[in-house]
Design an enzyme around this catalytic site. Structure first.
Site, PDB file in Angstrom:
ATOM      1  N   HIS A 179       0.837  -1.212   0.000  1.00  0.00           N
ATOM      2  CA  HIS A 179       0.000   0.000   0.000  1.00  0.00           C
ATOM      3  C   HIS A 179       0.878   1.273   0.000  1.00  0.00           C
ATOM      4  O   HIS A 179       2.060   1.195  -0.313  1.00  0.00           O
ATOM      5  CB  HIS A 179      -0.999  -0.025   1.154  1.00  0.00           C
ATOM      6  CG  HIS A 179      -1.760  -1.331   1.207  1.00  0.00           C
ATOM      7  ND1 HIS A 179      -2.872  -1.574   0.444  1.00  0.00           N
ATOM      8  CD2 HIS A 179      -1.516  -2.490   1.886  1.00  0.00           C
ATOM      9  CE1 HIS A 179      -3.296  -2.827   0.678  1.00  0.00           C
ATOM     10  NE2 HIS A 179      -2.496  -3.397   1.538  1.00  0.00           N
ATOM     11  N   GLU A 194      -1.788   0.453   7.796  1.00  0.00           N
ATOM     12  CA  GLU A 194      -0.938  -0.589   7.221  1.00  0.00           C
ATOM     13  C   GLU A 194       0.218   0.001   6.426  1.00  0.00           C
ATOM     14  O   GLU A 194       1.356  -0.462   6.526  1.00  0.00           O
ATOM     15  CB  GLU A 194      -1.785  -1.518   6.331  1.00  0.00           C
ATOM     16  CG  GLU A 194      -0.981  -2.685   5.758  1.00  0.00           C
ATOM     17  CD  GLU A 194      -1.802  -3.618   4.875  1.00  0.00           C
ATOM     18  OE1 GLU A 194      -3.020  -3.383   4.718  1.00  0.00           O
ATOM     19  OE2 GLU A 194      -1.223  -4.568   4.335  1.00  0.00           O
ATOM     20  N   GLU A 320       2.196 -11.534   5.541  1.00  0.00           N
ATOM     21  CA  GLU A 320       1.254 -10.804   6.383  1.00  0.00           C
ATOM     22  C   GLU A 320       1.798 -10.962   7.799  1.00  0.00           C
ATOM     23  O   GLU A 320       1.613 -11.996   8.441  1.00  0.00           O
ATOM     24  CB  GLU A 320      -0.156 -11.396   6.254  1.00  0.00           C
ATOM     25  CG  GLU A 320      -0.798 -11.181   4.884  1.00  0.00           C
ATOM     26  CD  GLU A 320      -1.323  -9.760   4.672  1.00  0.00           C
ATOM     27  OE1 GLU A 320      -1.258  -8.948   5.621  1.00  0.00           O
ATOM     28  OE2 GLU A 320      -1.799  -9.463   3.560  1.00  0.00           O
TER      29      GLU A 320
END
Lengths: 364, 192
Positions: A179, A194, A320
């Protein structure tokens, strides 16, 4: 006592018994013996799994009665998959099918006994026994649905086209902080974003790799969209893959933080797209590298149909690190000490990857 | 004299055999991903032979387990509709009935329609599906597969393409590739 009647009943009984034994493993309710069981049609399609993006070829043969199948792969000369269908003769079905060659080259059907047929599938390369499944789906006489022999063959992974050497010195590595800019990614209950934590960890990974002598290519080093603000998903994700592709890096590491509706869910997971035999290895070594950092749960490694992993030409993974939706893990993700440990885990996983991959290259 | 018990034995065996044949068979698996499969006359194939009246239909949706590790099939019987595939997506969007499951669809998402052509279902949602969707990779994978698996319950649907306001989208929240139609995935479904 009429002997004829006795023998008649006995014959019926024996035929029913054999039918029952025959059909039992297929869980069939077929009662009347079929005079001649034949393969009546053959069809195929390529299936793409929505979760993993993996492709497989499915060949279906309709058979008008119960059959038993066995399969074995023959890798001695030309790679082949041989399927024996016991209980059916070759009907009026075409005796060969030619495929495009990506998963299978062609298939031939041969009658090898009065009620036995054999299917030979010629393959482009050797496959593992776990790469194919052969099964019989029961028919439904009420719905006039035939029995089906189903052959599933997974698309083979390309043979190794990379050669790796151990060590980090001189390696070209792309790091993608997930992102950024107009795309904040997941947001924790206390507002941690994030895009901020992925950049924090990625910059620490970069420093550690450079200390070890690797050349690092970052998709971004500050808070920005890699392509342009409010760009389309394919422009943005394509631009990230392109950083790896145009710099011809050895591996691509995409760093993310997870999020889920249930705030209790937590842990670390790593995703890969099965495009070479090295992608899963990279996922495994990085997952092992970070495993147990701050006692986080090990969610394991998963194949996934992820855009960036699919569009990079080299082994690539998406980690993740932890769940921003989990208040405890949100706190950890924002803490520099945690970020440093996570970065060290990722780098030790990368180092271990090159060690393992170098061995893989030699044995092949 | 010897033959009488034999007849009795044969009779008994026949009764047993017939009884065995009457035993319920396992639910028929459908072979997905095949073209040219004759479309069933009814819009839904139910996997259990439960009495479904003429005015109702059984719909299976896939909802996420609380631990985010897999999808669980949830069956419900609802009034028959003219667009059962659209109804199925509406039930998916509405979320699970069981408290043990969670929804992976952004709240407020609307189903605009489902068009089926040549085995591909084009599932059209409003922008709520993607706008401000901050789902993590895990939730996004579960969401895409939940949509695909819910629709591929219908025998005439082999693949699913996700649309937003009638247009193709390449991803939902930045991880999954949704640029093409994709087929069912069994591996994320919880097997009992």
């Amino acid at each position: 006592m009429p002997m004829k009647k006795f023998w008649f009943v006995l014959v019926i009984l024996v035929s029913l018994l054999s039918q029952q034994v025959w059909a039992a493993p297929l869980d069939s309710s077929l009662l009347a013996p079929t005079p001649s069981v034949q393969i009546s049609s053959i069809r195929y399609a390529v299936h793409t799994d929505s979760a993993t993006g993996g492709k497989s070829l499915r060949v279906v043969l309709d058979v008008n009665g119960p059959v038993k199948v066995t399969a074995s792969s023959n890798m001695l000369q030309d790679p082949q998959l041989v399927i024996t269908i016991q209980g059916a003769s070759v009907g009026s079905v075409a005796n060969s099918v030619v495929f495009d060659g990506s998963i299978a080259k062609d298939l031939t059907i041969l009658q090898t006994g009065k009620t036995e047929s054999q299917i030979t599938v010629n393959l482009p390369q050797i496959i593992d026994d776990s790469d194919y499944q052969v099964s019989v789906l029961p028919g439904d006489t009420a719905a006039n649905k035939p029995f089906r022999v189903v052959i599933d063959i997974d698309k083979p992974l390309p043979l190794p086209e990379f050669t790796f050497t151990p060590g980090l010195r001189g390696k070209r590595i792309a790091i993608d902080p997930g992102h950024g800019g107009s795309d904040v990614g997941a947001i924790g209950p206390n507002g941690i974003q994030e895009k901020v934590v992925t950049l924090g960890v990625a910059m620490k990974v970069k420093a550690l790799l450079e200390q070890a002598g690797a050349k690092v290519y970052m998709t971004r080093t500050d808070d920005r969209d890699v392509f342009a603000p409010n760009d389309t998903a394919s422009e943005e994700l394509g631009a990230r893959s392109e950083v790896g592709n145009k710099n011809q890096v050895d591996i691509f590491v995409d760093i993310h933080a997870n999020s889920f509706a249930n705030p209790q869910v937590g842990g670390t997971g790593t995703y890969y797209f099965k495009k070479s035999m090295y992608d899963k290895l990279l996922a495994k070594t990085i997952q092992n590298g970070v495993c147990g950092v701050y006692g986080l749960a090990d969610r394991g490694i998963y194949p996934a149909n992820f855009y960036v992993l699919k569009h990079t030409n080299m082994p690539a993974i998406l980690i993740e690190m932890a769940f921003l939706s989990n208040p405890n893990e949100e706190k950890l993700l924002a803490a520099p000490a945690f970020q440093q440990q996570m970065a060290q885990g990722i780098v030790s996983g990368i180092d271990n990857f090159f060690t393992q991959a170098a061995k893989l290259g030699v044995s092949n | 004299m010897l033959r009488k018990p034999l007849y009795a034995f044969i009779f008994l065996m026949l009764v047993l055999l017939l009884a065995g044949c009457d035993a319920p068979t396992a639910p028929a698996e459908k072979d997905k991903a095949m073209e040219g499969q004759p479309a069933q006359s009814s819009s839904i194939t139910s996997t259990t032979p439960a009495a479904v009246s003429q005015s109702t239909m059984q719909i299976t949706t896939y909802q996420a387990a609380k631990n985010a590790e897999y999808l669980v099939a949830e069956k419900q019987t609802v009034a028959k509709s003219e667009h059962p595939a659209k109804t199925a997506l509406e039930l998916l969007v509405a979320g699970p009935r069981s408290k043990e499951l969670v929804s992976v669809v952004p709240p407020g998402t609307k189903v605009l329609g489902v068009n089926i052509s040549k085995g591909i279902a084009y599932a059209d949602f409003d922008e709520t599906l993607v706008k401000n969707n901050h789902s993590g990779a895990t939730a996004e994978q579960l969401l895409v597969v939940a949509i695909v698996n819910t629709l591929t319950e219908f025998p005439e649907i082999e693949k699913v393409k996700i649309l937003v306001n009638g247009k193709s989208v390449d991803t939902i929240s930045g991880h999954m590739d949704t640029s093409e139609p994709f087929g069912r995935s069994e591996q994320l479904i919880k097997k009992n």
